[in-house]
Scaffold this motif. Structure first.
Motif, mmCIF file in Angstrom:
data_model
loop_
_atom_site.group_PDB
_atom_site.id
_atom_site.type_symbol
_atom_site.label_atom_id
_atom_site.label_comp_id
_atom_site.label_asym_id
_atom_site.label_seq_id
_atom_site.Cartn_x
_atom_site.Cartn_y
_atom_site.Cartn_z
ATOM 1 N N CYS A 137 8.948 6.239 31.620
ATOM 2 C CA CYS A 137 8.282 5.205 32.134
ATOM 3 C C CYS A 137 8.801 3.778 31.899
ATOM 4 C CB CYS A 137 6.933 5.411 31.638
ATOM 5 S SG CYS A 137 5.846 6.977 32.302
ATOM 6 N N GLU A 138 9.057 3.747 30.597
ATOM 7 C CA GLU A 138 9.653 2.327 30.120
ATOM 8 C C GLU A 138 11.100 2.059 31.041
ATOM 9 O OE1 GLU A 138 7.488 2.201 25.872
ATOM 10 O OE2 GLU A 138 9.669 2.855 26.051
ATOM 11 N N GLN A 139 11.961 3.101 31.174
ATOM 12 C CA GLN A 139 13.280 2.878 31.869
ATOM 13 C C GLN A 139 13.057 2.638 33.238
ATOM 14 O OE1 GLN A 139 15.236 6.459 30.628
ATOM 15 N NE2 GLN A 139 15.930 5.458 28.635
ATOM 16 N N ALA A 140 11.886 3.385 33.961
ATOM 17 C CA ALA A 140 11.755 3.311 35.414
ATOM 18 C C ALA A 140 11.149 2.073 35.560
ATOM 19 C CB ALA A 140 10.529 4.593 35.810
ATOM 20 N N LEU A 141 10.400 1.252 34.737
ATOM 21 C CA LEU A 141 9.788 0.104 35.066
ATOM 22 C C LEU A 141 10.996 -0.810 34.912
ATOM 23 C CD1 LEU A 141 7.362 -1.588 35.712
ATOM 24 C CD2 LEU A 141 6.819 -1.890 33.398
ATOM 25 N N ASP A 142 11.829 -0.854 33.859
ATOM 26 C CA ASP A 142 12.938 -1.771 33.720
ATOM 27 C C ASP A 142 13.778 -1.623 34.800
ATOM 28 O OD1 ASP A 142 11.839 -2.622 31.109
ATOM 29 O OD2 ASP A 142 13.433 -1.161 29.980
ATOM 30 N N GLY A 143 14.207 -0.535 35.385
ATOM 31 C CA GLY A 143 14.805 -0.394 36.705
ATOM 32 C C GLY A 143 14.130 -0.980 37.864
ATOM 33 N N TYR A 144 12.973 -0.926 38.120
ATOM 34 C CA TYR A 144 12.061 -1.512 39.287
ATOM 35 C C TYR A 144 12.169 -2.987 38.941
ATOM 36 C CZ TYR A 144 8.191 -2.514 42.307
ATOM 37 O OH TYR A 144 7.495 -3.121 43.236
ATOM 38 N N ALA A 145 11.918 -3.644 37.687
ATOM 39 C CA ALA A 145 11.720 -5.110 37.372
ATOM 40 C C ALA A 145 13.200 -5.842 37.786
ATOM 41 C CB ALA A 145 11.510 -5.348 35.978
ATOM 42 N N LYS A 146 14.471 -4.756 37.585
ATOM 43 C CA LYS A 146 15.598 -5.405 37.817
ATOM 44 C C LYS A 146 15.739 -5.399 39.252
ATOM 45 C CE LYS A 146 20.768 -4.472 37.411
ATOM 46 N NZ LYS A 146 20.895 -5.384 38.282
ATOM 47 N N ARG A 147 15.248 -4.465 40.010
ATOM 48 C CA ARG A 147 15.314 -4.430 41.445
ATOM 49 C C ARG A 147 14.368 -5.776 42.136
ATOM 50 N NH1 ARG A 147 17.042 -5.714 45.206
ATOM 51 N NH2 ARG A 147 17.193 -4.234 47.343
ATOM 52 N N VAL A 148 13.085 -6.101 41.537
ATOM 53 C CA VAL A 148 12.290 -7.056 42.019
ATOM 54 C C VAL A 148 13.044 -8.391 41.736
ATOM 55 C CG1 VAL A 148 10.211 -8.207 41.399
ATOM 56 C CG2 VAL A 148 10.366 -5.634 41.782
ATOM 57 N N PHE A 149 13.625 -8.702 40.720
ATOM 58 C CA PHE A 149 14.106 -9.748 40.421
ATOM 59 C C PHE A 149 15.680 -10.012 41.231
ATOM 60 C CE2 PHE A 149 12.628 -9.244 35.744
ATOM 61 C CZ PHE A 149 11.500 -9.792 36.117
ATOM 62 N N ASP A 150 16.247 -8.865 41.505
ATOM 63 C CA ASP A 150 17.346 -9.057 42.298
ATOM 64 C C ASP A 150 17.149 -9.490 43.982
ATOM 65 O OD1 ASP A 150 19.271 -8.411 40.192
ATOM 66 O OD2 ASP A 150 19.378 -6.281 40.965
ATOM 67 N N ALA A 151 16.035 -8.618 44.290
ATOM 68 C CA ALA A 151 15.570 -8.960 45.768
ATOM 69 C C ALA A 151 14.874 -10.348 45.755
ATOM 70 C CB ALA A 151 14.284 -8.016 45.896
ATOM 71 N N HIS A 152 14.518 -10.959 44.794
ATOM 72 C CA HIS A 152 14.084 -12.379 44.935
ATOM 73 C C HIS A 152 15.207 -13.276 44.717
ATOM 74 C CE1 HIS A 152 9.580 -12.008 45.017
ATOM 75 N NE2 HIS A 152 9.724 -11.027 44.415
ATOM 76 N N GLY B 245 1.355 17.579 16.855
ATOM 77 C CA GLY B 245 1.146 18.334 17.840
ATOM 78 C C GLY B 245 2.481 18.842 18.588
ATOM 79 N N THR B 246 2.618 19.994 19.026
ATOM 80 C CA THR B 246 3.953 20.304 19.617
ATOM 81 C C THR B 246 4.460 19.608 20.787
ATOM 82 O OG1 THR B 246 2.757 22.162 20.864
ATOM 83 C CG2 THR B 246 3.438 22.771 18.751
ATOM 84 N N LEU B 247 3.656 19.032 21.408
ATOM 85 C CA LEU B 247 4.045 18.407 22.560
ATOM 86 C C LEU B 247 4.098 16.697 22.353
ATOM 87 C CD1 LEU B 247 1.772 19.659 25.588
ATOM 88 C CD2 LEU B 247 4.146 20.166 24.969
ATOM 89 N N ALA B 248 4.233 16.165 21.092
ATOM 90 C CA ALA B 248 4.416 14.843 20.592
ATOM 91 C C ALA B 248 5.618 14.343 21.023
ATOM 92 C CB ALA B 248 4.206 14.558 19.087
ATOM 93 N N GLU B 249 6.643 15.015 20.849
ATOM 94 C CA GLU B 249 8.084 14.529 21.293
ATOM 95 C C GLU B 249 8.257 14.437 22.932
ATOM 96 O OE1 GLU B 249 11.525 12.497 21.397
ATOM 97 O OE2 GLU B 249 10.088 12.880 19.574
ATOM 98 N N GLU B 250 7.744 15.462 23.643
ATOM 99 C CA GLU B 250 7.748 15.469 24.946
ATOM 100 C C GLU B 250 7.128 14.103 25.639
ATOM 101 O OE1 GLU B 250 6.559 18.152 28.882
ATOM 102 O OE2 GLU B 250 6.752 19.187 26.936
ATOM 103 N N ALA B 251 5.908 13.858 24.953
ATOM 104 C CA ALA B 251 5.200 12.896 25.344
ATOM 105 C C ALA B 251 5.886 11.499 25.135
ATOM 106 C CB ALA B 251 3.668 12.790 24.564
ATOM 107 N N ALA B 252 6.466 11.477 23.902
ATOM 108 C CA ALA B 252 7.251 10.317 23.632
ATOM 109 C C ALA B 252 8.207 10.041 24.665
ATOM 110 C CB ALA B 252 7.867 10.337 22.134
ATOM 111 N N GLU B 253 9.185 11.189 24.963
ATOM 112 C CA GLU B 253 10.212 11.070 25.872
ATOM 113 C C GLU B 253 9.503 10.603 27.374
ATOM 114 O OE1 GLU B 253 12.135 14.994 25.746
ATOM 115 O OE2 GLU B 253 12.757 14.671 23.883
ATOM 116 N N SER B 254 8.435 11.167 27.758
ATOM 117 C CA SER B 254 7.731 10.793 28.921
ATOM 118 C C SER B 254 7.814 9.259 28.957
ATOM 119 C CB SER B 254 6.603 11.571 29.143
ATOM 120 O OG SER B 254 6.709 12.868 29.796
ATOM 121 N N LEU B 255 7.152 8.689 27.841
ATOM 122 C CA LEU B 255 6.852 7.226 27.808
ATOM 123 C C LEU B 255 8.115 6.609 27.871
ATOM 124 C CD1 LEU B 255 4.860 4.717 27.603
ATOM 125 C CD2 LEU B 255 5.017 5.137 24.917
ATOM 126 N N ARG B 256 9.201 7.037 27.260
ATOM 127 C CA ARG B 256 10.580 6.471 27.394
ATOM 128 C C ARG B 256 11.148 6.318 28.683
ATOM 129 N NH1 ARG B 256 11.213 8.479 22.226
ATOM 130 N NH2 ARG B 256 12.126 10.444 22.941
#
Length: 193
Positions: free
Chosen positions: A161-176, A148-159
């Motif tokens: 999301c993973e980076q956003a969650l990693d950033g959020y997790a770091k902030r949660v750990f720092d806050a605690h 599919g032509t959007l396969a790479e864009e979908a993969a980038e979107s997932l990456r």
């Protein structure tokens, strides 16, 4: 270029009960089948698809319907391209929906940052949502027979999301850690709950 071989299923089932028709349609769509018209769909020829279509054809018969499975090839390259384009369009529809869910996920993470909600409970919820996204893209990829032509864009979107969650997790750990550093004197020996 190698000729693509497809399995073509043509079938008819009684209109009632509708649940049987819907169940058959869902199973075929779940395999990644493309409908050329009502009751006529194709899949790339694989041993797995042969087996699954035979099982579906049996279920069609048990529901009082008729089904025929044929192996086929396109008349020419132009016809083959039309069918491949249909497969790609179906997958791109799924990728497009997936990308929208990724955007919503990232917006949710941004909202948590904006309101400074850095809790373990929220992190666990977001982690579960990311796991669902990861499983979903794998399901789409399994059905993406022709890229599919959007396969790479979908993969980038997932990456993203993973980076956003990693950033959020770091902030949660720092806050605690910050909150632990601010705990009142005399509580140093207490085990965190």
């Amino acid at each position: 270029m190698e000729t693509i071989h497809w399995l073509l299923l043509t079938y008819k089932v009684p209109p009632d009960p509708a649940a049987q028709r819907i169940a058959i349609w869902r199973r075929l769509k779940g395999l990644g089948a493309v409908y050329l018209q009502n009751g006529v769909c194709v899949l790339p020829k694989t041993d797995d698809h042969v087996r699954r279509l035979k099982m579906i054809e049996r279920d069609i018969s048990q529901a009082g319907g008729e089904g025929v499975i044929l192996e086929t090839v396109a008349l020419d390259k132009a016809q083959e391209d039309k069918v491949v384009a249909r497969f790609k369009a179906d997958r791109d529809d799924q990728y497009r929906e997936f990308i929208g869910k990724c955007e919503a996920f990232q917006a949710e993470i941004a909202k948590e940052f904006a309101i400074e909600k850095f809790s373990y409970a929220e992190l666990e919820e977001e982690d579960a949502d990311l796991t669902k996204l990861q499983g979903w893209i794998e399901k789409i990829r399994k059905l993406d027979f022709y890229g599919g032509t959007l396969a790479e864009e979908a993969a980038e979107s997932l990456r993203a999301c993973e980076q956003a969650l990693d950033g959020y997790a770091k902030r949660v750990f720092d806050a605690h850690v910050e909150n632990a550093d601010r705990s009142p004197p005399g509580n140093e020996d207490e085990t965190p709950q």
